[in-house]
Scaffold this active site. Structure first.
Site, PDB file in Angstrom:
ATOM      1  N   GLY A  97       0.297   1.947 -11.023  1.00 28.99           N
ATOM      2  CA  GLY A  97      -0.154   0.559 -10.919  1.00 28.99           C
ATOM      3  C   GLY A  97      -1.409   0.322 -11.735  1.00 28.99           C
ATOM      4  O   GLY A  97      -2.421   0.979 -11.533  1.00 28.99           O
ATOM      5  N   GLY A 139      -3.099  -2.574 -11.926  1.00 30.69           N
ATOM      6  CA  GLY A 139      -3.831  -3.758 -11.475  1.00 30.69           C
ATOM      7  C   GLY A 139      -5.312  -3.449 -11.345  1.00 30.69           C
ATOM      8  O   GLY A 139      -5.813  -2.458 -11.900  1.00 30.69           O
ATOM      9  N   PHE A 140      -6.024  -4.281 -10.606  1.00 28.89           N
ATOM     10  CA  PHE A 140      -7.472  -4.100 -10.494  1.00 28.89           C
ATOM     11  C   PHE A 140      -7.838  -2.753  -9.870  1.00 28.89           C
ATOM     12  O   PHE A 140      -8.751  -2.076 -10.341  1.00 28.89           O
ATOM     13  CB  PHE A 140      -8.072  -5.231  -9.663  1.00 28.89           C
ATOM     14  CG  PHE A 140      -8.094  -6.552 -10.389  1.00 28.89           C
ATOM     15  CD1 PHE A 140      -9.017  -6.785 -11.396  1.00 28.89           C
ATOM     16  CD2 PHE A 140      -7.200  -7.551 -10.065  1.00 28.89           C
ATOM     17  CE1 PHE A 140      -9.038  -7.997 -12.075  1.00 28.89           C
ATOM     18  CE2 PHE A 140      -7.212  -8.765 -10.737  1.00 28.89           C
ATOM     19  CZ  PHE A 140      -8.133  -8.992 -11.742  1.00 28.89           C
ATOM     20  N   GLY A 141      -7.120  -2.343  -8.814  1.00 30.67           N
ATOM     21  CA  GLY A 141      -7.455  -1.100  -8.119  1.00 30.67           C
ATOM     22  C   GLY A 141      -7.170   0.135  -8.953  1.00 30.67           C
ATOM     23  O   GLY A 141      -8.025   1.012  -9.107  1.00 30.67           O
ATOM     24  N   VAL A 182       8.555   3.358 -11.024  1.00 29.97           N
ATOM     25  CA  VAL A 182       8.597   4.455 -10.060  1.00 29.97           C
ATOM     26  C   VAL A 182       9.693   4.165  -9.048  1.00 29.97           C
ATOM     27  O   VAL A 182       9.810   3.041  -8.547  1.00 29.97           O
ATOM     28  CB  VAL A 182       7.230   4.600  -9.364  1.00 29.97           C
ATOM     29  CG1 VAL A 182       7.312   5.587  -8.202  1.00 29.97           C
ATOM     30  CG2 VAL A 182       6.175   5.047 -10.380  1.00 29.97           C
ATOM     31  N   GLU A 238      -5.557 -24.135  -5.282  1.00 35.14           N
ATOM     32  CA  GLU A 238      -5.747 -24.238  -6.724  1.00 35.14           C
ATOM     33  C   GLU A 238      -4.530 -24.844  -7.411  1.00 35.14           C
ATOM     34  O   GLU A 238      -4.663 -25.677  -8.317  1.00 35.14           O
ATOM     35  CB  GLU A 238      -6.089 -22.846  -7.300  1.00 35.14           C
ATOM     36  CG  GLU A 238      -7.497 -22.417  -6.886  1.00 35.14           C
ATOM     37  CD  GLU A 238      -7.854 -20.977  -7.208  1.00 35.14           C
ATOM     38  OE1 GLU A 238      -9.029 -20.716  -7.474  1.00 35.14           O
ATOM     39  OE2 GLU A 238      -6.963 -20.106  -7.166  1.00 35.14           O
ATOM     40  N   ASP A 265      -3.805  -4.069  -2.676  1.00 31.14           N
ATOM     41  CA  ASP A 265      -2.999  -4.903  -1.780  1.00 31.14           C
ATOM     42  C   ASP A 265      -1.921  -4.140  -1.035  1.00 31.14           C
ATOM     43  O   ASP A 265      -1.300  -4.685  -0.122  1.00 31.14           O
ATOM     44  CB  ASP A 265      -2.319  -6.032  -2.577  1.00 31.14           C
ATOM     45  CG  ASP A 265      -3.296  -7.091  -3.019  1.00 31.14           C
ATOM     46  OD1 ASP A 265      -4.489  -6.975  -2.680  1.00 31.14           O
ATOM     47  OD2 ASP A 265      -2.869  -8.038  -3.702  1.00 31.14           O
ATOM     48  N   ALA A 274      -9.193  -9.231  -5.755  1.00 33.66           N
ATOM     49  CA  ALA A 274      -9.526  -8.288  -6.821  1.00 33.66           C
ATOM     50  C   ALA A 274     -10.775  -7.454  -6.517  1.00 33.66           C
ATOM     51  O   ALA A 274     -10.750  -6.229  -6.712  1.00 33.66           O
ATOM     52  CB  ALA A 274      -9.690  -9.058  -8.139  1.00 33.66           C
TER      53      ALA A 274
END
Lengths: 428, 428
Positions: B19, B21-23, B87, B179, B308, B324
């Site tokens: 992954g 993403g941010f993490g 995966v 938003e 997440d 995030a």
């Protein structure tokens, strides 16, 4: 005006324009202020700047930098209604355009600016293996295939399959083929190498295959030779005089050679829109409408056709080329014919195409320009090419944004739109 | 190091991160210089700046302005190999990650940063009618639906169907829902009106439906009230305390009301990735892994999970939010635990989440920021929101490009990416 050439309620002459490309949009622009009510129909919601489409396909520009919502381009034109719809036919007797939802659009004058698609010389079965480049979706499909090939090569352990993944074949060495080949070579040589660990992207093969004897056949011979040398300098293998005889998931056969390649791009032929079929009138072999000297359809003085869907002879009997300036000149001319008719004035003389010049970019500071008497090449040609293309974009924001992206490509070798997004083809 | 925690050939400790993403990306960044060999696997080729994804969905930004090729972000990290792969499972006994093509990736330490998708509370049959917003393709699908609804309304002659086309329902009033609702209202009010001839886009209804008692439930109550007033000032109808009980091609049922609407957007729930299933370990109701205080998976000290896909309690016992900054703190923390282990040092204490603040944009010069003690609203909050988001983008080019687009939205009400391109759903 006769009552049958105007809207019975508004009294305005109704013009339907089919196609919001360069020809159709120019006609609409040049009809500003005329006593008409225009309906512009396109099956896409955007006007596309096709000359830079190959830069979307090669991850250099974003889709929104070369496409603008048609209705926004015409927001200030209260006399123009823009419709997103697909035309399915034309009832010439009732003077109506038939739309996909069953609705019809009445017209007093019709302008067909319906363009062309790429074509496979009777081998439509090649299309899944060799996508062409005419729409934004074509461009993101090609971008996806190019970038996925490098990703898969990075994962591949079998050397032969890896080599096939790193072989890119472009069929057709006209401007689009040359621009694609040069840009993919720069992508592999300058942009990607430091991002991969297992493959050397500089070893990717870019092969430009052409049936004719030289690249950029429409240009002067010395510019063709310069373009070929420039491509070879970027590492592109130029294969001339070799028509393609097969395309498949495994590769391509051209002349007496078979090449294993997982990415084949088609830049070799076009086929006009079905406008001639809608009208039941003669067309040439590529499906282009044969039109009168004033661009009217034979037997239908109220129907005009412009752009890539038209076959017409230009200076020295050579056909008018399928490029943006030609379509714009035709749109401009047809608007003048219609204005003269509505004013009861004498019609202008027959359409005359004026060829302003041909421009093609090969790579960084590599371009050719054929103005006829003046021929330019190299860095100067490249600067003129860049400035001309930015000038012809729509709007200040787009121009700044494209200039910013080109600056980054040239200073840092970074291409801004290296995104693999899922497209129409489900190849994986 | 024990021989079973290192690559037998290089001697380096092998870390697989799933992954980008941010993490996951933060963990990779924070492992720079450690004696490790990292393989980062993602099924997308890009890192996505999800906080601005709604701006792609509402035609304000281009996809390439909020996404960057992961391998390019890590181009200078010779210790990192990036793979585009999906995966399919994890063999915890053999310590191998299983990939879609049958290949396996051995690891000594595994970091799972596999994120979450939107979820429909057991009503997956709603998904075709109410797309959610997690990927670039989701965003272009939503953009396409919003823009197509206006296009179809322009062609529609039946008033009831036209009204349904001009009704936009957003389900869920968290930050994404707020938003989306505010931006669609501005699109209809400020950007589109002059482009249409037959419809008044200002009459479009934007309805924000929420099961709970207020919008932005995670914020202070007075900020929620301000956000609701701001939305209503933009013309959004806010419907609170009304859970959705049906979504279909015709519309939505919420509470005791039925609303005909052709565009429904889902911003109501998430479901974690199948990481817990891969491992066969306990998860919470949303599928999130229950982890140890050091973010290790119970029974597997060599496997960490962040972002997440993890359920963990934060300050005051409240769950760490799925945003995030939380994922980045977790990635940073896990990198520290791994570094300490490799150095033979004492492990850091348990993970502690520090909530820096919550930001949401409602519209032009309308935003709310909840820093805990300090709460901001209105123009000042909007400026801080904008500067913070530009700061967190990657690269100078992207920052300039996003700033340019925002300038154009704010000065000229033009949105740059109003393109309808064909997507995965074939609704027409």
């Amino acid at each position: 005006m006769a009552s049958d050439t105007a809207d019975p309620t508004t009294g305005r002459h109704r013009i339907v324009v089919v196609g919001a490309g360069f020809g159709g949009l120019e006609a609409v622009h040049r009809l500003a202020g005329a006593p008409v009510a225009i309906t512009l129909v396109d099956r896409r919601n955007h006007h596309l700047f096709q000359p830079l489409l190959y830069q979307v396909a090669t991850a250099s520009l974003a889709t929104s930098e070369i496409a603008w919502p048609t209705r926004h381009v015409l927001a200030r034109r209260d006399d123009v209604t823009t419709l997103l719809a697909t035309v399915t036919g034309i009832d010439t007797a009732a003077r109506r355009v038939l739309l996909d939802d069953g609705a019809t659009l009445p017209y007093d004058t019709l302008i067909l600016a319906t363009g062309a698609r790429h074509a496979y010389f009777g081998h439509d079965e090649w299309e899944p293996f060799a996508p062409g480049l005419k729409t934004l979706e074509d461009a993101t499909t090609i971008r996806r295939r190019i970038l996925l090939a490098f990703e898969r090569a990075e994962r591949e352990t079998d050397p032969r399959r890896q080599a096939a993944l790193l072989t890119f074949v472009i069929v057709g060495a006209g401007p689009t083929g040359v621009e694609l080949a040069g840009t993919i070579a720069e992508l592999a040589r300058d942009t990607l190498p430091s991002d991969f660990r297992r493959i050397d992207t500089r070893k990717a093969r870019v092969v430009l295959v052409e049936a004719g004897p030289r690249v950029l056949a429409g240009y002067a011979e010395d510019l063709s030779a310069y373009a070929q040398r420039s491509l070879e300098g970027l590492g592109v293998e130029v294969e001339l005089g070799r028509p393609v005889s097969a395309c498949s998931a495994d590769g391509v056969v051209y002349g007496d050679r078979t090449l294993e390649a997982k990415t084949i791009l088609w830049a070799a032929g076009v086929r006009a829109s079905p406008a001639a079929e809608w009208l039941g009138v003669p067309a040439d072999r590529a499906g282009r409408l044969i039109v009168e000297p004033d661009l009217a359809v034979p037997g239908h003085p109220e129907i005009f056709a412009v752009g890539d869907t038209v076959a017409i002879a230009g200076p020295e009997g050579k056909p008018v080329p399928g490029i943006a300036p030609a379509a714009k000149q035709e749109g401009h001319y047809v608007a003048g014919v219609i204005r003269a008719r509505l004013a009861g004035a004498a019609p202008p003389g027959p359409f005359h195409y004026r060829h302003a010049g041909s421009l093609a970019q090969i790579g960084k500071k590599l371009a050719v320009i054929d103005f006829g008497r003046i021929k330019l090449r190299g860095a100067l040609a490249w600067w003129i090419w860049g400035i001309a293309h930015i000038y012809f974009l729509i709007g200040v924001r787009t121009r700044l944004s494209v200039a910013l992206n080109w600056l980054w490509i040239h200073v840092r070798n970074q291409r801004s739109a290296r995104l693999i997004t899922q497209g129409r083809d489900d190849e994986d």
